[in-house]
Write a protein that holds these residues in place. Structure first.
Motif, PDB file in Angstrom:
ATOM      1  N   PHE A  76     -28.706   7.142   5.910  1.00  0.00           N
ATOM      2  CA  PHE A  76     -28.806   8.764   5.913  1.00  0.00           C
ATOM      3  C   PHE A  76     -29.506   9.091   7.004  1.00  0.00           C
ATOM      4  CE2 PHE A  76     -31.281  12.689   4.611  1.00  0.00           C
ATOM      5  CZ  PHE A  76     -30.315  13.340   4.466  1.00  0.00           C
ATOM      6  N   VAL A  77     -30.665   8.472   7.234  1.00  0.00           N
ATOM      7  CA  VAL A  77     -31.671   9.003   8.268  1.00  0.00           C
ATOM      8  C   VAL A  77     -30.669   8.874   9.627  1.00  0.00           C
ATOM      9  CG1 VAL A  77     -33.784   8.737   9.551  1.00  0.00           C
ATOM     10  CG2 VAL A  77     -33.688   8.575   7.148  1.00  0.00           C
ATOM     11  N   LYS A  78     -30.218   7.710   9.652  1.00  0.00           N
ATOM     12  CA  LYS A  78     -29.253   7.399  10.845  1.00  0.00           C
ATOM     13  C   LYS A  78     -28.345   8.237  11.087  1.00  0.00           C
ATOM     14  CE  LYS A  78     -30.195   2.297  10.760  1.00  0.00           C
ATOM     15  NZ  LYS A  78     -29.333   0.884  10.566  1.00  0.00           N
ATOM     16  N   PHE A  79     -27.637   8.842  10.035  1.00  0.00           N
ATOM     17  CA  PHE A  79     -26.724   9.831  10.046  1.00  0.00           C
ATOM     18  C   PHE A  79     -27.150  11.279  10.405  1.00  0.00           C
ATOM     19  CE2 PHE A  79     -24.335  13.423   7.785  1.00  0.00           C
ATOM     20  CZ  PHE A  79     -23.276  13.330   8.592  1.00  0.00           C
ATOM     21  N   VAL A  80     -28.223  11.730  10.148  1.00  0.00           N
ATOM     22  CA  VAL A  80     -28.664  13.061  10.290  1.00  0.00           C
ATOM     23  C   VAL A  80     -29.194  13.048  11.817  1.00  0.00           C
ATOM     24  CG1 VAL A  80     -29.223  13.782   7.923  1.00  0.00           C
ATOM     25  CG2 VAL A  80     -30.897  12.740   9.261  1.00  0.00           C
ATOM     26  N   ASP A  81     -29.868  11.917  12.288  1.00  0.00           N
ATOM     27  CA  ASP A  81     -30.363  11.910  13.532  1.00  0.00           C
ATOM     28  C   ASP A  81     -29.106  11.847  14.510  1.00  0.00           C
ATOM     29  OD1 ASP A  81     -33.024  11.747  12.910  1.00  0.00           O
ATOM     30  OD2 ASP A  81     -33.075   9.474  13.188  1.00  0.00           O
ATOM     31  N   LEU A 133     -37.175  18.043   2.467  1.00  0.00           N
ATOM     32  CA  LEU A 133     -36.633  16.535   2.730  1.00  0.00           C
ATOM     33  C   LEU A 133     -37.585  15.751   3.756  1.00  0.00           C
ATOM     34  CD1 LEU A 133     -33.083  16.803   1.934  1.00  0.00           C
ATOM     35  CD2 LEU A 133     -34.552  16.127   0.209  1.00  0.00           C
ATOM     36  N   THR A 134     -38.495  16.552   4.341  1.00  0.00           N
ATOM     37  CA  THR A 134     -39.243  15.880   5.429  1.00  0.00           C
ATOM     38  C   THR A 134     -39.644  14.684   5.046  1.00  0.00           C
ATOM     39  OG1 THR A 134     -39.548  18.039   6.490  1.00  0.00           O
ATOM     40  CG2 THR A 134     -41.043  16.112   7.066  1.00  0.00           C
ATOM     41  N   ASN A 135     -40.711  14.465   3.921  1.00  0.00           N
ATOM     42  CA  ASN A 135     -41.307  13.237   3.485  1.00  0.00           C
ATOM     43  C   ASN A 135     -40.146  12.046   2.945  1.00  0.00           C
ATOM     44  OD1 ASN A 135     -43.858  14.439   3.535  1.00  0.00           O
ATOM     45  ND2 ASN A 135     -43.766  15.069   1.383  1.00  0.00           N
ATOM     46  N   PHE A 136     -39.089  12.354   2.529  1.00  0.00           N
ATOM     47  CA  PHE A 136     -37.827  11.603   2.388  1.00  0.00           C
ATOM     48  C   PHE A 136     -37.524  11.100   3.781  1.00  0.00           C
ATOM     49  CE2 PHE A 136     -33.560  10.376   1.908  1.00  0.00           C
ATOM     50  CZ  PHE A 136     -33.617   9.661   0.793  1.00  0.00           C
ATOM     51  N   TYR A 137     -37.171  12.036   4.666  1.00  0.00           N
ATOM     52  CA  TYR A 137     -36.815  11.441   5.939  1.00  0.00           C
ATOM     53  C   TYR A 137     -37.868  10.586   6.757  1.00  0.00           C
ATOM     54  CZ  TYR A 137     -35.874  12.148  10.915  1.00  0.00           C
ATOM     55  OH  TYR A 137     -35.356  11.799  12.423  1.00  0.00           O
ATOM     56  N   ASN A 138     -38.983  10.896   6.983  1.00  0.00           N
ATOM     57  CA  ASN A 138     -40.161  10.119   7.352  1.00  0.00           C
ATOM     58  C   ASN A 138     -40.302   9.008   6.933  1.00  0.00           C
ATOM     59  OD1 ASN A 138     -40.670  12.082   9.411  1.00  0.00           O
ATOM     60  ND2 ASN A 138     -42.306  13.054   8.096  1.00  0.00           N
ATOM     61  N   LYS A 139     -40.078   8.840   5.593  1.00  0.00           N
ATOM     62  CA  LYS A 139     -40.215   7.473   4.743  1.00  0.00           C
ATOM     63  C   LYS A 139     -39.212   6.508   5.177  1.00  0.00           C
ATOM     64  CE  LYS A 139     -40.924   5.864   0.003  1.00  0.00           C
ATOM     65  NZ  LYS A 139     -40.972   6.023  -1.301  1.00  0.00           N
ATOM     66  N   THR A 181     -29.824   0.720  -2.271  1.00  0.00           N
ATOM     67  CA  THR A 181     -30.298   1.907  -2.272  1.00  0.00           C
ATOM     68  C   THR A 181     -31.170   2.285  -0.753  1.00  0.00           C
ATOM     69  OG1 THR A 181     -30.616   2.181  -4.406  1.00  0.00           O
ATOM     70  CG2 THR A 181     -31.895   3.823  -3.594  1.00  0.00           C
ATOM     71  N   ILE A 182     -32.078   1.441  -0.604  1.00  0.00           N
ATOM     72  CA  ILE A 182     -32.888   1.258   0.570  1.00  0.00           C
ATOM     73  C   ILE A 182     -32.119   1.399   1.948  1.00  0.00           C
ATOM     74  CG2 ILE A 182     -34.715   0.195   1.849  1.00  0.00           C
ATOM     75  CD1 ILE A 182     -35.619   1.327  -0.742  1.00  0.00           C
ATOM     76  N   ILE A 183     -30.875   0.443   1.983  1.00  0.00           N
ATOM     77  CA  ILE A 183     -30.256   0.618   3.073  1.00  0.00           C
ATOM     78  C   ILE A 183     -29.411   1.780   3.167  1.00  0.00           C
ATOM     79  CG2 ILE A 183     -28.057  -0.431   3.864  1.00  0.00           C
ATOM     80  CD1 ILE A 183     -28.707  -3.005   2.634  1.00  0.00           C
TER      81      ILE A 183
END
Length: 458
Positions: free
Chosen positions: A428-433, A450-456, A421-423
């Motif tokens: 997901f962050v790598k993808f949207v970046d 989804l800002t908090n989710f992204y930053n985390k 899940t963590i990976i």
């Protein structure tokens, strides 16, 4: 439907017999792949085989071997989805039973199949075909062999920098799934048209997928063939993103109107897709104009009153923030065009399974209330069970139940996360970046919730 009786009919042939292996096919003509039923993986048919036998688009040597196994009670390994269901304790019906029970294209053919040789060239009664991968979208969860826009991007920039290198062409090449370029002769398309006049007589269900079918000349060739050769037993379905050039869309509607009004076939349906609202939907389905999508749906109803849509809404991580607004748009269509004896559309809500870095199973507790509210909205706007002006103007119980199931799965997943899940959240962050870098989009402006989710997980 007496499923016990159908199962007995099948088991009288053998306990692994399934009509779909003979009478159903999906043909991916852009890369020469085929399969019967959506559960087994596609397999490649060599060009030499279809040149000897055009019906090998369905009657491949590989598939005939699977049929041979079924007739003698052996279980083809590619059908393991059904075997797992049937081996589960309790009285469970697999898709082997459900598909074979269909009274239109499957069940009536059982005796005919059994009385012919195992290696017979069978004309299917249920056909799905993709003529090519040309598409004006590159949806976030799609792939290069299905979308030419994705192919161009990956060839230019390479795969996305996720753990498994999302949309890596190496895997596609290894699976022989590289599409034949649209500007080259395609022997699989040639084989299709050589076989189609014979196949057409047997057809009960025919669906064109893509790519974007309206960008492929073969779609219009099929429509012209139907107009010239009516088939009152045939149900036709066509996928479209409802965002083609205006001239093509108008041409499409003109041909549909002739087929529909003159009853050239038994029924004609359209399938389109969306899973979020406005700019969020446009982020997921890059290349989409959401307002044009809605306008063209309305235009279709006004041009061809009585036509039916199915909206395929593959619920994913990026759906969660605006799905209520999307549901409001769908409800408005149902309310405007629905009558006591006519329901204009069906909303199908499956959940995304792949790529894993875009699934709902990555969501955290704070996002679950959003899905809960969306489920509540659907149940508050169910169709009326009474014969009234509200009949067929709300959501079906089954539509709401599908979203409720997704909510339950997401909730259970948030309580049982693991190292993957963590990976996947980091992927997901790598993808949207990378998405923002390549396509000039801005994830945080589009999905501020989804800002908090992204930053985390940045």
């Amino acid at each position: 439907m007496d499923l016990d009786k159908v199962k007995q009919e099948l088991d009288n042939v053998s306990e692994s017999f399934c009509v779909a292996k003979w009478k159903q096919v999906t043909m991916h003509l852009q890369n020469g792949h085929t399969h019967s039923c959506h559960h087994p993986a596609t397999h490649y048919v060599p060009v030499e085989e279809i040149r000897r036998n055009p019906t090998a688009l369905h009657n491949s040597e590989f598939k005939k071997e699977q049929r041979k196994q079924m007739l003698v009670g052996k279980r083809p390994s590619e059908c393991d989805y059904c075997w797992r269901v049937e081996d589960t304790p309790g009285n469970h019906y697999s898709d082997r039973i459900y598909k074979s029970a269909d009274e239109s294209w499957a069940r009536p053919y059982i005796n005919d199949i059994v009385n012919k040789p195992w290696d017979d060239n069978v004309d299917p009664s249920y056909v799905e075909v993709s003529f090519g991968n040309v598409c004006n979208f590159k949806c976030s969860y799609c792939a290069p062999h299905i979308s030419s826009q994705w192919m161009e991007e990956i060839e230019r920039h390479g795969p996305y920098p996720t753990t498994h290198k999302f949309n890596n062409l190496t895997w596609i090449k290894q699976q022989n799934q590289m599409p034949i370029p649209n500007n080259q002769d395609n022997p699989y398309v040639d084989a299709f048209w050589e076989w189609f006049p014979t196949m057409y007589k047997e057809l009960k269900y025919f669906r064109i997928t893509g790519g974007e079918p309206l960008l492929n000349k073969n779609t219009f060739k099929v429509l012209d063939y139907i107009i010239a050769n009516p088939n009152p037993n045939l149900e036709v379905a066509i996928n479209t993103n409802m965002n083609p050039p205006e001239e093509l869309f108008n041409k499409f509607l003109e041909k549909l109107k002739i087929i529909f009004n003159e009853k050239k076939v038994k029924q004609i349906k359209l399938f389109t897709s969306a899973e979020a609202h406005g700019k969020q939907s446009e982020y997921i389905r890059h290349g989409m104009d959401y307002n044009l999508w809605l306008e063209n749906i309305h235009k279709t109803y006004e041009t061809i009153p009585g036509i039916q849509f199915t909206i395929m809404s593959t619920y994913n991580l990026l759906s969660v923030t605006t799905y209520t607004e999307f549901l409001q748009d769908i409800l408005a269509i149902k309310q405007k065009y629905g009558t006591n004896d006519y329901s204009p559309l069906l909303l199908d809500i499956p959940y995304l399974r792949y790529p894993e870095h875009q699934t709902i199973f990555l969501l955290e507790e704070e996002h679950l209330q959003m899905i809960h509210d969306q489920v509540t909205f659907m149940y508050q706007n169910l169709e009326s069970k009474e014969w009234s002006t509200l009949a067929n103007r709300g959501f079906y119980q089954t539509e709401a139940d599908k979203l409720k199931r997704i909510y339950t799965m997401a909730k259970n997943s948030s309580e049982n996360f693991n190292e993957y899940t963590i990976i996947n959240r980091e992927d997901f962050v790598k993808f949207v970046d990378e998405h923002d870098k390549r396509r000039g989009t801005n994830f945080l402006e589009t999905f501020p919730e989804l800002t908090n989710f992204y930053n985390k997980y940045k």
